[in-house]
Design a protein around this motif. Structure first.
Motif, PDB file in Angstrom:
ATOM      1  N   ALA A 149      40.745 -13.830 -40.192  1.00 26.25           N
ATOM      2  CA  ALA A 149      40.121 -12.513 -40.070  1.00 26.25           C
ATOM      3  C   ALA A 149      39.856 -11.841 -41.407  1.00 26.25           C
ATOM      4  O   ALA A 149      39.527 -10.654 -41.444  1.00 26.25           O
ATOM      5  CB  ALA A 149      40.962 -11.593 -39.186  1.00 26.25           C
ATOM      6  N   ALA A 150      39.951 -12.571 -42.521  1.00 27.65           N
ATOM      7  CA  ALA A 150      39.643 -11.966 -43.822  1.00 27.65           C
ATOM      8  C   ALA A 150      38.184 -11.540 -43.892  1.00 27.65           C
ATOM      9  O   ALA A 150      37.855 -10.488 -44.452  1.00 27.65           O
ATOM     10  CB  ALA A 150      39.967 -12.952 -44.945  1.00 27.65           C
ATOM     11  N   CYS A 151      37.288 -12.340 -43.323  1.00 27.96           N
ATOM     12  CA  CYS A 151      35.865 -11.997 -43.346  1.00 27.96           C
ATOM     13  C   CYS A 151      35.570 -10.782 -42.476  1.00 27.96           C
ATOM     14  O   CYS A 151      34.622 -10.030 -42.751  1.00 27.96           O
ATOM     15  CB  CYS A 151      35.028 -13.194 -42.902  1.00 27.96           C
ATOM     16  N   ILE A 152      36.371 -10.555 -41.443  1.00 30.46           N
ATOM     17  CA  ILE A 152      36.166  -9.370 -40.600  1.00 30.46           C
ATOM     18  C   ILE A 152      36.445  -8.112 -41.401  1.00 30.46           C
ATOM     19  O   ILE A 152      35.658  -7.154 -41.390  1.00 30.46           O
ATOM     20  CB  ILE A 152      37.068  -9.430 -39.350  1.00 30.46           C
ATOM     21  N   ASP A 153      37.571  -8.104 -42.131  1.00 29.28           N
ATOM     22  CA  ASP A 153      37.902  -6.939 -42.957  1.00 29.28           C
ATOM     23  C   ASP A 153      36.848  -6.717 -44.033  1.00 29.28           C
ATOM     24  O   ASP A 153      36.463  -5.562 -44.320  1.00 29.28           O
ATOM     25  CB  ASP A 153      39.273  -7.126 -43.602  1.00 29.28           C
ATOM     26  N   ALA A 154      36.354  -7.803 -44.642  1.00 25.88           N
ATOM     27  CA  ALA A 154      35.346  -7.672 -45.694  1.00 25.88           C
ATOM     28  C   ALA A 154      34.056  -7.082 -45.140  1.00 25.88           C
ATOM     29  O   ALA A 154      33.465  -6.158 -45.725  1.00 25.88           O
ATOM     30  CB  ALA A 154      35.095  -9.032 -46.333  1.00 25.88           C
ATOM     31  N   CYS A 155      33.590  -7.619 -44.015  1.00 22.18           N
ATOM     32  CA  CYS A 155      32.343  -7.133 -43.430  1.00 22.18           C
ATOM     33  C   CYS A 155      32.484  -5.696 -42.937  1.00 22.18           C
ATOM     34  O   CYS A 155      31.573  -4.877 -43.120  1.00 22.18           O
ATOM     35  CB  CYS A 155      31.926  -8.050 -42.287  1.00 22.18           C
ATOM     36  N   ASP A 156      33.629  -5.375 -42.321  1.00 24.05           N
ATOM     37  CA  ASP A 156      33.839  -4.005 -41.843  1.00 24.05           C
ATOM     38  C   ASP A 156      33.816  -3.003 -42.991  1.00 24.05           C
ATOM     39  O   ASP A 156      33.325  -1.871 -42.844  1.00 24.05           O
ATOM     40  CB  ASP A 156      35.172  -3.909 -41.099  1.00 24.05           C
ATOM     41  N   SER A 157      34.348  -3.413 -44.160  1.00 21.97           N
ATOM     42  CA  SER A 157      34.341  -2.500 -45.310  1.00 21.97           C
ATOM     43  C   SER A 157      32.912  -2.221 -45.779  1.00 21.97           C
ATOM     44  O   SER A 157      32.586  -1.088 -46.155  1.00 21.97           O
ATOM     45  CB  SER A 157      35.172  -3.096 -46.452  1.00 21.97           C
ATOM     46  N   ILE A 158      32.050  -3.230 -45.739  1.00 18.25           N
ATOM     47  CA  ILE A 158      30.651  -3.032 -46.133  1.00 18.25           C
ATOM     48  C   ILE A 158      29.923  -2.181 -45.094  1.00 18.25           C
ATOM     49  O   ILE A 158      29.168  -1.255 -45.446  1.00 18.25           O
ATOM     50  CB  ILE A 158      29.940  -4.388 -46.308  1.00 18.25           C
ATOM     51  N   MET A 159      30.144  -2.477 -43.813  1.00 22.66           N
ATOM     52  CA  MET A 159      29.490  -1.688 -42.770  1.00 22.66           C
ATOM     53  C   MET A 159      29.918  -0.224 -42.832  1.00 22.66           C
ATOM     54  O   MET A 159      29.099   0.691 -42.609  1.00 22.66           O
ATOM     55  CB  MET A 159      29.821  -2.270 -41.398  1.00 22.66           C
ATOM     56  N   THR A 160      31.161   0.034 -43.155  1.00 23.56           N
ATOM     57  CA  THR A 160      31.643   1.410 -43.259  1.00 23.56           C
ATOM     58  C   THR A 160      30.960   2.136 -44.411  1.00 23.56           C
ATOM     59  O   THR A 160      30.558   3.304 -44.282  1.00 23.56           O
ATOM     60  CB  THR A 160      33.171   1.421 -43.457  1.00 23.56           C
ATOM     61  N   LYS A 161      30.804   1.438 -45.535  1.00 25.74           N
ATOM     62  CA  LYS A 161      30.126   2.062 -46.684  1.00 25.74           C
ATOM     63  C   LYS A 161      28.659   2.351 -46.391  1.00 25.74           C
ATOM     64  O   LYS A 161      28.092   3.322 -46.897  1.00 25.74           O
ATOM     65  CB  LYS A 161      30.243   1.132 -47.895  1.00 25.74           C
ATOM     66  N   LEU A 162      28.048   1.514 -45.577  1.00 27.48           N
ATOM     67  CA  LEU A 162      26.632   1.700 -45.244  1.00 27.48           C
ATOM     68  C   LEU A 162      26.447   2.566 -44.006  1.00 27.48           C
ATOM     69  O   LEU A 162      25.305   2.737 -43.549  1.00 27.48           O
ATOM     70  CB  LEU A 162      25.974   0.334 -45.006  1.00 27.48           C
ATOM     71  N   HIS A 163      27.555   3.091 -43.454  1.00 26.45           N
ATOM     72  CA  HIS A 163      27.519   3.962 -42.275  1.00 26.45           C
ATOM     73  C   HIS A 163      26.883   3.254 -41.079  1.00 26.45           C
ATOM     74  O   HIS A 163      26.073   3.814 -40.340  1.00 26.45           O
ATOM     75  CB  HIS A 163      26.762   5.266 -42.584  1.00 26.45           C
ATOM     76  N   ARG A 164      27.248   1.983 -40.925  1.00 31.18           N
ATOM     77  CA  ARG A 164      26.800   1.202 -39.778  1.00 31.18           C
ATOM     78  C   ARG A 164      28.008   0.824 -38.935  1.00 31.18           C
ATOM     79  O   ARG A 164      29.146   0.798 -39.428  1.00 31.18           O
ATOM     80  CB  ARG A 164      26.077  -0.056 -40.249  1.00 31.18           C
ATOM     81  N   PRO A 165      27.813   0.512 -37.669  1.00 30.62           N
ATOM     82  CA  PRO A 165      28.958   0.150 -36.813  1.00 30.62           C
ATOM     83  C   PRO A 165      29.670  -1.099 -37.334  1.00 30.62           C
ATOM     84  O   PRO A 165      29.017  -2.053 -37.782  1.00 30.62           O
ATOM     85  CB  PRO A 165      28.320  -0.102 -35.452  1.00 30.62           C
ATOM     86  N   ILE A 166      30.986  -1.091 -37.269  1.00 25.36           N
ATOM     87  CA  ILE A 166      31.745  -2.276 -37.655  1.00 25.36           C
ATOM     88  C   ILE A 166      31.671  -3.306 -36.532  1.00 25.36           C
ATOM     89  O   ILE A 166      31.166  -3.027 -35.448  1.00 25.36           O
ATOM     90  CB  ILE A 166      33.217  -1.921 -37.964  1.00 25.36           C
TER      91      ILE A 166
END
Length: 458
Positions: free
Chosen positions: A284-301
């Motif tokens: 799940a390391a890639c999940i945390d990485a992608c969620d951090s980018i989506m949060t910065k871009l104000h998109r749904p995780i």
């Protein structure tokens, strides 16, 4: 680390086209899944390191005394004659793995495997702390590199201590830290070999243990099905990929910005956007990485998340399937069998040994026409106290047992051998063989154990 190559099905992500290794320098991104992994890793690491030194009821929690032929599991003493218990336990592990994989994918590899727990939650954070994170190591000083290897050596020494204590016991260590080399020279050699293996594995070999050496991950990957929960990329939502660079335009862009952070945090360097792959350990390391980018871009995780192929296709995931029901039934049956075997475990194990003397026709001391058989056997006292034991034959059998002493003293948790001579009247033989039931009883005539030995008429 270079960008992933497109031929991901036939070439490992950590190997280039020429077969040379590409060093994986996985980044660490903190998120909810890594916090959950750390919360689980702390008790697991404590268990891994302390279980050889723990005791239950005055006995080791886990000890494999190969030279002494004694094996303690959960404080219960087992002998080589108790192999059936370990066979059942191994079957429970296999079926339990099949059930876990069918439901949750490679949950063991990413969350419970000692290799992954220590590498990703001990050695790699230690490397980032002392040497610097990837991208910040342009000129790592010799001092920082030396400090990193001192940390690796210290942790590897502790793991070698725990591994050695499983076979030698805690008494071989002074304050659980320093091995008594003089008193345990063979253990010292074993410790040195184990230390080198651990340091080599976590310091250099790393992800290759999972992708090249370990067959367990390949086995689990082959057992996945469309309803298995796994780390997956939502291709419908993410494609076509857009870019953060304004000069790159994409018609009807998806949510994936092609930042490659999901690749850079992966401990096996795969691109999860290519779909499920053998190297993926579902950490799940890639999940945390992608969620951090989506949060910065104000998109749904959840662009990368735990999901089955059926869920990604918009269909419901079925938990109760033929395979999961069968696995669960077999697992319950095996667990019940092991529990029953342990609950009905006799205090004295009677194990017949190989008969070296051939039964012969001979008259017994009473002058009866008999078959004289020498039946060597081993008696294992599983009690924590000594017991006086005597051999008793089936009352329905008019046979006679001859031993040097009427009763034998069995020390606690020990094994002795007996060679009784048994005279069996010929009239007891209906065919060529006769099954003789031999019981071991204490001074109060309580049955401690029994066995059945086949005697062949001459």
């Amino acid at each position: 680390m270079s960008e992933p190559i497109p031929d991901y099905r036939s070439v490992l992500a950590s190997v280039d086209r020429d077969g040379r290794r590409k060093w994986v320098e996985a980044r660490i991104v903190w998120g909810r899944w890594r916090r959950w992994r750390m919360a689980l890793a702390v008790p697991l690491i404590a268990f891994y390191c302390t279980v050889p030194f723990m005791q239950v009821g005055g006995h080791p929690m886990l000890r494999l005394d190969i030279l002494g032929g004694k094996f303690y599991v959960g404080g219960i003493l087992f002998w080589p004659q108790d192999l059936s218990y370990f066979v059942i336990l191994a079957l429970i592990g296999i079926v339990g793995t099949l059930l876990a994989v069918a439901l949750l994918g490679r949950v063991f590899c990413g969350w419970f495997c000692p290799h992954d727990v220590f590498l990703e939650l001990v050695f790699r954070p230690l490397e980032h702390l002392l040497r610097g994170a990837p991208g910040q190591r342009k000129r790592s000083s010799l001092v920082r590199t030396a400090l990193m290897w001192i940390g690796f050596i210290t942790v590897s020494g502790g793991l070698a201590n725990a591994g050695t204590a499983i076979f030698t016991g805690a008494e071989a260590f002074d304050r659980y830290l320093f091995l008594d080399v003089v008193g345990h020279p063979y253990a010292a050699v074993f410790w040195a070999i184990l230390f080198v293996i651990v340091l080599f594995n976590f310091g250099w070999f790393r992800e290759q243990t999972c992708t090249i050496v370990c067959p367990y991950g390949r086995f689990q990957t082959a057992m996945l099905d469309p309803h298995t929960l796994a780390v997956a990329y939502d291709q419908k939502r993410g494609e076509p990929r857009t870019h953060l660079k304004p000069e790159v335009a994409v018609a009807s862009p998806g949510d994936c910005v092609d930042c490659f952070l999901c690749v850079r945090v992966c401990p096996t360097a795969i691109d999860i956007r290519n779909g499920n792959q053998m190297e993926c350990i579902h950490c799940a390391a890639c999940i945390d990485a992608c969620d951090s980018i989506m949060t910065k871009l104000h998109r749904p995780i959840g662009l990368i998340r735990y999901a089955s192929e059926e869920q990604l296709a918009g269909r419901p995931r079925r938990v109760l399937r033929i395979r999961t029901v069968l696995y669960a039934i077999v697992l319950v049956a095996l667990t019940g069998l092991l529990s029953w075997r342990l609950a009905t475990r006799s205090d004295v194990l009677v194990s017949p040994l190989q008969q070296t003397a051939v039964p012969v026709a001979e008259r017994d001391p009473d002058g009866r026409d008999c078959v004289r058989a020498v039946l060597p056997m081993a008696l294992v006292n599983r009690r924590d106290r000594e017991v006086m034991a005597r051999l008793v034959l089936d009352p329905a059998l008019t046979a006679r047992v001859i031993l040097p002493r009427p009763a034998e003293l069995l020390p606690s948790n020990s094994r002795i051998t007996l060679t009784p001579i048994i005279y069996i009247p010929r009239k007891e033989f209906i065919g060529r063989h006769l099954d003789v039931i031999i019981e071991v009883r204490d001074a109060d005539d309580v049955v401690l154990g029994n066995t059945v030995i086949s005697v062949r008429a001459p």
